[in-house]
Design an enzyme around this catalytic site. Structure first.
Site, PDB file in Angstrom:
ATOM      1  CB  THR A 117      -0.983   0.282   1.273  1.00 58.93           C
ATOM      2  OG1 THR A 117       0.130   0.355   2.317  1.00 58.93           O
ATOM      3  CG2 THR A 117      -1.445  -1.379   1.387  1.00 58.93           C
ATOM      4  CG  ASP A 118      -0.135   4.823  -1.900  1.00 56.53           C
ATOM      5  OD1 ASP A 118       0.356   4.118  -2.515  1.00 56.53           O
ATOM      6  OD2 ASP A 118      -1.095   5.554  -2.127  1.00 56.53           O
ATOM      7  CB  CYS A 119       0.700   3.885   4.588  1.00 57.91           C
ATOM      8  SG  CYS A 119      -0.930   2.693   4.453  1.00 57.91           S
ATOM      9  CE1 TYR A 120       2.178   0.012   8.373  1.00 57.98           C
ATOM     10  CE2 TYR A 120       0.061   0.374   7.429  1.00 57.98           C
ATOM     11  CZ  TYR A 120       1.080   0.335   8.309  1.00 57.98           C
ATOM     12  OH  TYR A 120       0.533   0.973   9.567  1.00 57.98           O
TER      13      TYR A 120
END
Lengths: 396, 139
Positions: free
Chosen positions: A135-138
């Site tokens: 994901t963008d954050c992970y």
């Protein structure tokens, strides 16, 4: 009459009188109930045996870059990742990836979640392999690394069902050997297996759940934990003897404690041939002697506790509810019982030896002032019955 | 006639000694009664033989001396089957699967499970049923 506070004060001052659940039987017979109730502060109970409904929550901390694990394996054992990014739940009965299970019957089931838990507590280095969709954050998609329990932020044992109040005695009435969670059972009722610490077992010493409830502090494999809920399948409303002892499974406890405080000898992976993996666990629970009634119930002996004998070749798997007969733990411990006129050799899955060791370890901790009792914040239900799973047609 | 005794032995065969009829000579030349519990002696591999021998002390000694001439090592303390005390939890599941009572409860109060090696006939029943993997075989 004593209160929890008074008992804890005596524990703190190092003056508490503490006996194990087997010692208390003779003690009360000698001293009398009234005098003993005044003297004795705590009776320790314990059990050690396979408890399948066990597991743990692990938090790995964050890697650089971060990963939101969507599938993960510890020592090739699948863990549940439907939690936050680096939280997983490891279940005791989960098999190792590629374990042949019962493809070559009876399977050996050499390694699974319970063995990972044992190795974790033993401080061994374990492998984590995790995948993610990113994901963008992970952004990280994959990680393989090695860790010990000391590297984890948390390793919290979280067991939905431990300490069954009473349990079946398993026999096999068929003409072939069967492989069960109650061990290997020879054909034609040649052997029987039971699984309870009997007179030492926690809930058999507090049959109406007067002191063991949600919030009770427990000794879980050497760590100080607590009862966090009624256990799954808790059904306190079954039939009981005049002394209040359930004639079947009945009550259960959901327990939790910090695995970093545990001792490896009380967290043991087990392999049941032809059945699977389970976790053998040591639990000790103190019973505060609040009054004569509570004390009286801790004086229960193996002679007065009855267990149902059940055929695991037909009646257990088919859920018929049939009980062949009841036998006492005193009879079971002689190594032979009689079922419908036939003598049957008896083995055990629960270790009384270990339970006794735990009852003494807990008693010593309390005497030293290292273990305080906690009053329950809620009590376990006494009237619930077990519900079956009904295979229904889809409602229109 | 001297008194006969029974001794439990475990023989270890190096790779080269597996084609010699050692047991035959123990019976024929040394008057020993041999009861083989378990054997795994195959060509191109090291081998083991767990057995009881019954005879006079003198005949047993002569038999042993004979065996030693073949470069076979003799373990007189058995150990074909071992029970790891660190792994055993004394649950007692093995008891009903042990036909000779080699695994038994020594003390009814503590319910400690004890392994008496001399009674073991190496049926391996305990290895199959022990949930803790406490019982093991040397071969």
């Amino acid at each position: 009459m004593k209160t929890y506070e008074q008992i804890n004060n005596r524990i703190e001052s190092g003056k508490a009188v503490v006996l194990t659940a087997d010692e208390i039987i003779d003690y009360v017979e000698k001293k009398g109930l009234a005098a003993a109730a005044k003297e004795v502060d705590v009776v320790t109970t314990a059990t050690f045996g396979p408890m399948c409904s066990s597991g743990c929550v692990l938090n790995f901390g964050h890697s650089k870059p971060k990963i939101r694990m969507s599938e993960a394996w510890v020592q090739d054992v699948l863990v549940y990742t439907g939690l936050a990014a680096v939280d997983v739940y490891l279940g005791a009965t989960q098999l190792r990836h590629n374990d042949p299970a019962n493809m070559d019957h009876p399977g050996e089931f050499r390694y699974g979640g319970a063995h990972v838990m044992e190795d974790l507590v033993a401080g061994k280095t374990l492998q984590l392999f995790a995948l993610s969709y990113g994901t963008d954050c992970y952004p990280l998609r994959e990680i393989r690394t090695y860790f010990t329990i000391n590297d984890l932020n948390q390793a919290i044992m979280l067991n939905p069902r431990n300490c069954y109040q009473n349990y079946n005695v398993a026999v096999n009435d068929s003409d072939r050997t069967i492989y069960t969670y109650m061990g290997t059972l020879e054909p034609k009722r040649k052997n029987a297996n039971y699984c309870s610490a009997g007179q030492l077992s926690p809930l058999l010493n507090d049959p109406y759940y007067e002191t063991i409830g949600v919030g009770t502090r427990v000794w879980l494999a050497g760590a100080h934990g607590h009862v966090y809920a009624e256990g799954t399948q808790h059904a306190g409303g079954g039939s009981r003897t005049p002394e209040g002892i359930p004639k079947g499974g009945s009550g259960t406890l959901a327990l939790t404690a910090d695995m970093k405080q545990m001792s490896k000898e009380f967290v043991r992976g087990t392999s049941f041939r032809g059945y699977g993996v389970s976790l053998a666990l040591g639990v000790g629970i103190p019973i505060p002697i609040l009054n004569e009634d509570v004390l009286k119930r801790t004086c229960i002996s193996d002679r007065e506790i009855l267990a149902p004998v059940v055929d695991y070749s037909h009646d257990y798997p088919q859920n018929t509810g049939k009980v062949l007969c009841h036998v006492s733990y005193e009879q079971l411990r002689t190594g032979e019982i009689e079922v419908e006129g036939k003598k049957v050799a008896v083995g055990s899955l629960s270790s009384y030896y270990k339970a006794l060791e735990i009852a003494h370890l807990l008693a010593d901790e309390i005497k030293r002032g290292d273990f305080r009792l906690a009053e329950p914040i809620a009590y376990l239900p006494k009237d619930t019955k077990m519900r079956p799973l009904v295979a229904r047609e889809k409602p229109s | 006639m001297s008194q006969t005794v029974t001794k439990k032995l475990m023989l270890f065969f190096p790779k080269c000694e597996c084609e010699k009829p050692i047991i035959y000579h123990l019976v024929k030349d040394h008057n020993l009664i041999v009861n083989v519990f378990r054997a795994k002696v195959t060509p191109e591999e090291e081998g083991y033989l767990a057995l009881d021998v019954t005879g006079t002390e003198e005949d047993i000694q002569k038999g042993m001396d004979f065996v030693k001439t073949f470069n076979v090592s003799i373990n007189t303390t058995g150990k074909g089957i071992t029970v790891d005390e660190d792994h055993c939890t004394h649950c007692g599941h093995c008891i009903t699967h042990c036909p000779t009572g080699a695994l038994h409860i020594a003390d009814m109060a503590t319910r400690e499970v004890i392994f008496t090696e001399s009674k073991c006939i190496e049926c391996m029943g305990c290895i199959r049923v022990c949930p803790y993997n406490a019982c093991a075989s040397a071969f």
